[in-house]
Design a protein around this motif. Structure first.
Motif, PDB file in Angstrom:
ATOM      1  N   ASN A  59       1.062  -1.219   0.039  1.00  0.00           N
ATOM      2  CA  ASN A  59      -0.146  -0.095   0.128  1.00  0.00           C
ATOM      3  C   ASN A  59       0.835   1.426  -0.196  1.00  0.00           C
ATOM      4  N   PRO A  60       0.896   1.930  -1.065  1.00  0.00           N
ATOM      5  CA  PRO A  60       1.424   3.622  -0.882  1.00  0.00           C
ATOM      6  C   PRO A  60       1.410   4.338   0.208  1.00  0.00           C
ATOM      7  N   GLN A  61       0.099   4.523   0.646  1.00  0.00           N
ATOM      8  CA  GLN A  61      -0.198   5.338   1.935  1.00  0.00           C
ATOM      9  C   GLN A  61       1.321   4.689   3.341  1.00  0.00           C
ATOM     10  N   PHE A  62       1.194   3.372   3.347  1.00  0.00           N
ATOM     11  CA  PHE A  62       2.092   2.246   4.230  1.00  0.00           C
ATOM     12  C   PHE A  62       3.629   3.073   3.711  1.00  0.00           C
ATOM     13  N   LYS A  63       4.098   2.661   2.207  1.00  0.00           N
ATOM     14  CA  LYS A  63       5.415   2.810   2.652  1.00  0.00           C
ATOM     15  C   LYS A  63       5.976   4.114   2.381  1.00  0.00           C
ATOM     16  N   ALA A  64       4.631   5.175   2.344  1.00  0.00           N
ATOM     17  CA  ALA A  64       5.197   6.557   2.537  1.00  0.00           C
ATOM     18  C   ALA A  64       5.523   7.092   3.697  1.00  0.00           C
ATOM     19  N   TRP A  65       5.368   5.795   5.324  1.00  0.00           N
ATOM     20  CA  TRP A  65       5.745   5.710   5.919  1.00  0.00           C
ATOM     21  C   TRP A  65       6.952   5.025   6.498  1.00  0.00           C
ATOM     22  N   LEU A  66       6.904   3.896   6.355  1.00  0.00           N
ATOM     23  CA  LEU A  66       8.774   3.211   6.238  1.00  0.00           C
ATOM     24  C   LEU A  66       8.524   2.658   5.311  1.00  0.00           C
ATOM     25  N   PRO A  67      10.208   2.057   5.507  1.00  0.00           N
ATOM     26  CA  PRO A  67      10.525   1.659   3.900  1.00  0.00           C
ATOM     27  C   PRO A  67      10.730   0.397   4.282  1.00  0.00           C
ATOM     28  N   LEU A  68       9.811  -0.413   4.023  1.00  0.00           N
ATOM     29  CA  LEU A  68       9.206  -1.445   4.519  1.00  0.00           C
ATOM     30  C   LEU A  68       8.231  -2.168   2.695  1.00  0.00           C
ATOM     31  N   THR A  69       8.935  -2.469   1.985  1.00  0.00           N
ATOM     32  CA  THR A  69       7.997  -2.499   0.652  1.00  0.00           C
ATOM     33  C   THR A  69       7.454  -4.114   0.762  1.00  0.00           C
ATOM     34  N   ARG A  70       8.329  -5.395   1.280  1.00  0.00           N
ATOM     35  CA  ARG A  70       7.636  -6.712   1.239  1.00  0.00           C
ATOM     36  C   ARG A  70       7.368  -7.104   2.825  1.00  0.00           C
ATOM     37  N   LEU A  71       6.201  -6.126   3.158  1.00  0.00           N
ATOM     38  CA  LEU A  71       5.608  -6.958   4.216  1.00  0.00           C
ATOM     39  C   LEU A  71       4.337  -6.237   4.792  1.00  0.00           C
ATOM     40  N   PRO A  72       3.214  -7.989   3.913  1.00  0.00           N
ATOM     41  CA  PRO A  72       2.201  -8.825   3.689  1.00  0.00           C
ATOM     42  C   PRO A  72       1.417  -8.051   5.269  1.00  0.00           C
ATOM     43  N   TYR A  73      -0.022  -7.707   5.656  1.00  0.00           N
ATOM     44  CA  TYR A  73      -0.837  -8.649   7.045  1.00  0.00           C
ATOM     45  C   TYR A  73       0.081  -7.557   8.407  1.00  0.00           C
ATOM     46  N   SER A  74       0.852  -6.130   7.663  1.00  0.00           N
ATOM     47  CA  SER A  74       1.012  -5.450   8.921  1.00  0.00           C
ATOM     48  C   SER A  74       0.252  -4.412   8.608  1.00  0.00           C
ATOM     49  N   TRP A  75       0.927  -3.309   9.841  1.00  0.00           N
ATOM     50  CA  TRP A  75      -0.454  -1.865  10.026  1.00  0.00           C
ATOM     51  C   TRP A  75       0.756  -0.877  10.941  1.00  0.00           C
ATOM     52  N   LEU A  76       0.008   0.420  10.503  1.00  0.00           N
ATOM     53  CA  LEU A  76       1.122   1.489  10.543  1.00  0.00           C
ATOM     54  C   LEU A  76       0.265   2.179  12.110  1.00  0.00           C
ATOM     55  N   VAL A  77       0.154   2.931  12.659  1.00  0.00           N
ATOM     56  CA  VAL A  77      -1.079   3.019  14.243  1.00  0.00           C
ATOM     57  C   VAL A  77      -0.644   4.913  13.825  1.00  0.00           C
ATOM     58  N   HIS A  78      -1.005   5.487  14.067  1.00  0.00           N
ATOM     59  CA  HIS A  78      -0.715   7.292  13.959  1.00  0.00           C
ATOM     60  C   HIS A  78      -1.834   7.743  15.184  1.00  0.00           C
ATOM     61  N   THR A  79      -1.872   8.167  16.367  1.00  0.00           N
ATOM     62  CA  THR A  79      -2.850   8.177  16.942  1.00  0.00           C
ATOM     63  C   THR A  79      -2.015   9.978  17.098  1.00  0.00           C
ATOM     64  N   PRO A  80      -2.675  11.401  16.969  1.00  0.00           N
ATOM     65  CA  PRO A  80      -1.628  12.463  17.742  1.00  0.00           C
ATOM     66  C   PRO A  80      -1.295  12.096  18.997  1.00  0.00           C
ATOM     67  N   GLY A  81      -0.551  12.962  19.608  1.00  0.00           N
ATOM     68  CA  GLY A  81       0.133  13.035  19.994  1.00  0.00           C
ATOM     69  C   GLY A  81       0.765  11.729  20.709  1.00  0.00           C
ATOM     70  N   GLN A  82       0.627  10.714  19.520  1.00  0.00           N
ATOM     71  CA  GLN A  82       0.949   9.743  20.841  1.00  0.00           C
ATOM     72  C   GLN A  82       2.553   8.488  19.854  1.00  0.00           C
ATOM     73  N   ARG A  83       3.251   8.028  19.982  1.00  0.00           N
ATOM     74  CA  ARG A  83       4.450   8.092  18.796  1.00  0.00           C
ATOM     75  C   ARG A  83       3.822   6.613  18.411  1.00  0.00           C
ATOM     76  N   PRO A  84       3.557   7.098  17.007  1.00  0.00           N
ATOM     77  CA  PRO A  84       3.381   5.807  16.064  1.00  0.00           C
ATOM     78  C   PRO A  84       3.478   4.719  16.724  1.00  0.00           C
ATOM     79  N   ARG A  85       3.206   3.953  15.698  1.00  0.00           N
ATOM     80  CA  ARG A  85       2.805   2.540  16.407  1.00  0.00           C
ATOM     81  C   ARG A  85       3.035   1.557  14.578  1.00  0.00           C
ATOM     82  N   VAL A  86       3.490   0.321  14.806  1.00  0.00           N
ATOM     83  CA  VAL A  86       3.881  -0.784  13.622  1.00  0.00           C
ATOM     84  C   VAL A  86       3.189  -2.079  14.152  1.00  0.00           C
ATOM     85  N   VAL A  87       2.574  -2.947  14.065  1.00  0.00           N
ATOM     86  CA  VAL A  87       2.288  -4.506  14.198  1.00  0.00           C
ATOM     87  C   VAL A  87       3.233  -4.809  13.164  1.00  0.00           C
ATOM     88  N   TYR A  88       3.566  -5.813  13.111  1.00  0.00           N
ATOM     89  CA  TYR A  88       4.777  -5.735  12.118  1.00  0.00           C
ATOM     90  C   TYR A  88       4.853  -7.583  11.886  1.00  0.00           C
TER      91      TYR A  88
END
Length: 450
Positions: A59-88
């Motif tokens: 998903n281009p919206q995912f790799k905009a945040w992370l240099p990870l292009t071969r990682l299916p079934y993962s997630w990026l989570v951003h909540t304002p004011g908090q450290r971003p989270r990666v479900v890997y």
């Protein structure tokens, strides 16, 4: 021509890039009325009636945040004011290569949670799902977390992506260097008499990427095949005689694409080589026109006039460039757009965006394939790829439309066996002069080989 920039350390630029992404995400959430941004990396897609999957595309919206292009079934989570989270996603799997444990310069900036099964992500995603802006394809749905792609958020994020961060520019420069290695190897293979398939293989070997890793399918056309704009058939036998070679091919680096085209004549003393040289010189002048405040639509129209001037000089058309443009004759020889935005995607988003809240800037009448209609701003990267082709289908339309007298058909017959010409560079719009990302990479490679 700007001097080639050294390869920077991505870690030195990534923190500022991530801060930019977080600021943009905060604004996108405010506009869409959600509390959390949730971005799935995407899933595998299975072929119908089979147990084989298609090549995975992140998903281009995912790799905009992370240099990870071969990682299916993962997630990026951003909540304002908090450290971003990666479900890997790192499964237990002995059938396939399992992704390495998270490592590298990006890991210091995220809370990382390893999961072994896709469904384990559900407990790590924000609740309730209705408060999440979830950007992805429908197939990425997990429980109540169904991609909703709220338009206000998407419009804003895609518009902002048009202007690259210094980190992104560094990634794109490296993608240029990689592609240039391939282009030099491809030209050598052409000079050695290889087939289209052989040239393609030489390109992939030099870049170090196979067809699934390249940003798009290589266009490798010998002789008349150069007149097929997206020719990808890759014949296994070289034609005899060899006349011309067009290659449109790029490379990928940490999710960012390059897109470069070059055309060569087998006989470097031929009239076709002279036409290539004329298009190349015109293309470099067009690249210099990439300046802040310039309307890309006007660059495209001006390119038509410049290219028709070349055809007039070579005796292919009998009318003025202005007349060829007004009557549609120029479209027969230059039927595609001058270029497009490029970045995380080869044909990057928001090329027609009127603003970050929506609206569409239309193409000029009679130019249906232009992929960019915006006014240029600092930070935008666009391709400049003028072309001249001898395409029977379009030339027949010139005759049918009553403009046969605008063309010297004997001259067309002389150039038809060569197919066509396209020259393409990527150019960064700055506060001042245009920054050509492609030409310095060629100069650097040539100097290294000397």
């Amino acid at each position: 021509m700007n001097a080639s920039a050294p390869s920077p350390d991505p870690a030195a630029l990534y923190a500022d890039h991530l801060a930019t992404m977080m600021r943009r995400a905060d604004e996108a959430l405010a506009r869409s009325g959600h509390d959390h941004l949730v971005v799935p990396s995407g899933t595998q897609h299975w072929q119908v009636f089979d147990d084989r999957d298609y090549p995975y595309a992140v998903n281009p919206q995912f790799k905009a945040w992370l240099p990870l292009t071969r990682l299916p079934y993962s997630w990026l989570v951003h909540t304002p004011g908090q450290r971003p989270r990666v479900v890997y996603y790192q499964p237990f799997d002995y059938w396939h290569v399992v992704p390495d444990a998270p490592n590298g310069w990006w890991t210091d900036h995220f809370d990382i949670h390893i999961i072994r099964k896709p469904e384990e992500a559900l407990a790590l995603l924000p609740q309730p799902a209705a408060r999440c802006a979830i950007l992805g394809e429908p197939q990425s749905a997990l429980g109540d977390h169904v991609p909703n792609n709220p338009e206000p958020a998407l419009l804003y994020l895609e518009y902002q992506r048009s202007c690259k961060t210094p980190y992104e520019i560094a990634m794109m420069r490296q993608a240029q260097r990689m592609a240039v290695r391939g282009h030099r190897a491809a030209e050598a293979a052409f000079r050695a008499g290889h087939s289209e398939f052989g040239i393609h293989m030489a390109y992939c070997a030099a870049v170090g990427q196979d067809a699934g890793e390249l940003p798009y399918g290589n266009i490798v056309g010998l002789n008349e095949h150069a007149a097929v704009l997206h020719y990808t058939e890759l014949q296994r036998a070289a034609p005899n005689p060899l006349r011309s070679f067009l290659i449109d091919a790029g490379a990928s680096f940490h999710g960012y694409a390059s897109d470069i085209t070059r055309t060569y004549a087998h006989d470097t003393g031929s009239e076709f080589q002279a036409m290539i040289d004329a298009v190349d010189a015109a293309q470099q002048r067009m690249c210099q026109g990439v300046r802040a405040g310039v309307d890309y639509k006007q660059l495209h129209v001006d390119a038509h006039l410049a290219l028709m001037g070349i055809l007039k000089e070579f005796g292919v058309i009998t009318v003025s460039p202005e007349a060829a443009l007004a009557t549609g004759v120029s479209f027969a020889f230059f039927p595609h757009g001058l270029g497009h935005p490029i970045g995380l995607q080869v044909h990057d988003v928001a090329g027609f965006a009127e603003s970050d809240r929506g609206g569409r800037i239309p193409r000029p009448q009679g130019h249906p394939y232009l992929r960019m209609t915006r006014v240029l701003e600092p930070g935008m990267v666009v391709t400049i790829e003028p072309g001249l082709y001898f395409i029977d289908m379009l030339l027949d339309e010139v005759k049918q439309n009553g403009h046969a007298g605008s063309v010297d058909w004997a001259r067309v017959d002389a150039f038809r066996p060569y197919g066509g010409i396209r020259i393409e560079d990527e150019v960064l719009c700055t506060e001042g002069e245009a920054d050509n990302l492609t030409r310095p990479a060629f100069a650097e490679a040539q100097a290294a080989a000397a």
